[in-house]
Design a protein around this motif. Structure first.
Motif, PDB file in Angstrom:
ATOM      1  N   UNK A 206       0.827  -1.208   0.000  1.00 46.86           N
ATOM      2  CA  UNK A 206       0.000   0.000   0.000  1.00 46.86           C
ATOM      3  C   UNK A 206       0.861   1.258   0.000  1.00 46.86           C
ATOM      4  N   UNK A 207       1.995   1.226   0.711  1.00 52.20           N
ATOM      5  CA  UNK A 207       2.896   2.381   0.716  1.00 52.20           C
ATOM      6  C   UNK A 207       3.524   2.590  -0.662  1.00 52.20           C
ATOM      7  N   UNK A 208       3.933   1.479  -1.325  1.00 52.51           N
ATOM      8  CA  UNK A 208       4.508   1.602  -2.675  1.00 52.51           C
ATOM      9  C   UNK A 208       3.487   2.160  -3.660  1.00 52.51           C
ATOM     10  N   UNK A 209       2.247   1.693  -3.546  1.00 52.09           N
ATOM     11  CA  UNK A 209       1.203   2.187  -4.447  1.00 52.09           C
ATOM     12  C   UNK A 209       0.937   3.662  -4.202  1.00 52.09           C
ATOM     13  N   UNK A 214       1.562   9.318  -6.013  1.00 53.74           N
ATOM     14  CA  UNK A 214       2.062  10.663  -5.758  1.00 53.74           C
ATOM     15  C   UNK A 214       2.984  11.127  -6.879  1.00 53.74           C
ATOM     16  N   UNK A 215       3.825  10.208  -7.401  1.00 53.36           N
ATOM     17  CA  UNK A 215       4.727  10.574  -8.502  1.00 53.36           C
ATOM     18  C   UNK A 215       3.926  10.918  -9.756  1.00 53.36           C
ATOM     19  N   UNK A 216       2.867  10.130 -10.039  1.00 48.13           N
ATOM     20  CA  UNK A 216       2.041  10.413 -11.224  1.00 48.13           C
ATOM     21  C   UNK A 216       1.321  11.750 -11.071  1.00 48.13           C
ATOM     22  N   UNK A 217       0.791  12.005  -9.907  1.00 47.41           N
ATOM     23  CA  UNK A 217       0.094  13.268  -9.689  1.00 47.41           C
ATOM     24  C   UNK A 217       1.049  14.460  -9.807  1.00 47.41           C
ATOM     25  N   UNK A 218       2.255  14.292  -9.285  1.00 44.43           N
ATOM     26  CA  UNK A 218       3.242  15.361  -9.380  1.00 44.43           C
ATOM     27  C   UNK A 218       3.646  15.618 -10.830  1.00 44.43           C
TER      28      UNK A 218
END
Length: 277
Positions: A206-209, A214-218
């Motif tokens: 869940x943390x990796x997902x 977050x990277x995609x949103x950024x």
């Protein structure tokens, strides 16, 4: 009628020694070890029953005592229109039954030694004595925000799920005028996260997902800002046409079979067909 009497003195039955006490003493001396052990067990059982009754009802029944006291008092008619209560000559002795105090000892989970109470047990219900308490690592406190961030917990997981996690209130170190922050016990929060996510492996997934999202949103935010910047830089070259299109028709042609005229726009290719009267 005179009773006949002999010369021998009559024996007084009250002056005879009571033989029961001697018999009891002799019987007590002749008891076997098993009988003495049984008597001791019965005595201990009776003491335990007495203590249980005192613990269940440690205070005397004041209602019954007041009723007895009222019934024992007698009223004296003074003849002047009122009654007086008769006072006892003997002084009254009031006895208060003392409640026995039972100290429940608790075994520490770390050292397995008994203790009466501790800070962690009193505030969080964890059986750890004060000497085994590890404030730096194992039994450290964690704020509500950090618990939700580190273990991916929701408010319902902390408050609504049974049993709710216990906490203590402390002043906010960043600004005392803000609301009090809630501090939870770290091992209890970790155990709740394991119940919610199903284990440490599921929590790591869940943390990796969450990191990937977050990277995609950024990246999307960066591309959007870059596009807005390009549009702002090229705004002088970008002209949006707001006027309607005006056709520029070429030469007029005539169709003899259908008896109609037509002409075509040079810029957009629109064809207009019409008749002449």
């Amino acid at each position: 009628m005179a009773s006949c009497s002999t010369g021998e003195p009559e024996e007084d039955p009250l002056s005879e020694p009571i033989s029961g006490e001697k018999v009891d003493e002799t019987e007590h001396d002749e008891l076997s070890p098993s009988q003495r052990a049984r008597i001791e067990r019965n005595r201990q059982r009776a003491l335990l029953l007495k203590q249980a009754r005192v613990a269940s009802r440690p205070y005397p029944d004041l209602r019954k005592s007041s009723e007895k006291a009222t019934a024992s008092k007698k009223a004296i008619d003074t003849g002047a229109g009122f009654l007086l209560e008769e006072e006892d000559d003997e002084p009254k002795v009031i006895t208060v039954a003392q409640t026995p105090v039972y100290l429940d000892t608790i075994l520490c989970e770390e050292c397995s030694k008994p203790y009466d109470t501790s800070y962690i047990y009193e505030h969080f219900g964890l059986s750890v004595c004060d000497s085994c308490r590890d404030n730096e690592d194992k039994h450290r406190l964690i704020s509500r925000t950090d618990a939700k961030e580190e273990f991916l917990l929701k408010d319902s997981d902390i408050d609504a799920r049974e049993p709710p996690l216990r906490y203590i209130l402390r002043k906010n170190p960043h600004n005392p005028r803000w609301g009090d922050m809630k501090l939870y016990l770290y091992p209890q929060v970790a155990k709740r996260a394991e119940e919610v996510h199903g284990g440490d492996d599921a929590l790591e997934e869940a943390k990796d997902k969450r990191t990937e999202n977050r990277v995609k949103t950024k990246q999307k935010r960066y591309e959007k800002k870059l596009k807005e910047l390009k549009m702002a830089v090229r705004s002088s070259l970008y002209r949006k046409t707001t006027t309607a299109h005006e056709h520029q028709f070429g030469e007029e042609t005539y169709d003899e079979e259908s008896d109609v005229y037509s002409k075509t726009c040079i810029s957009c290719g629109h064809s207009l067909t019409y008749e002449k009267m």
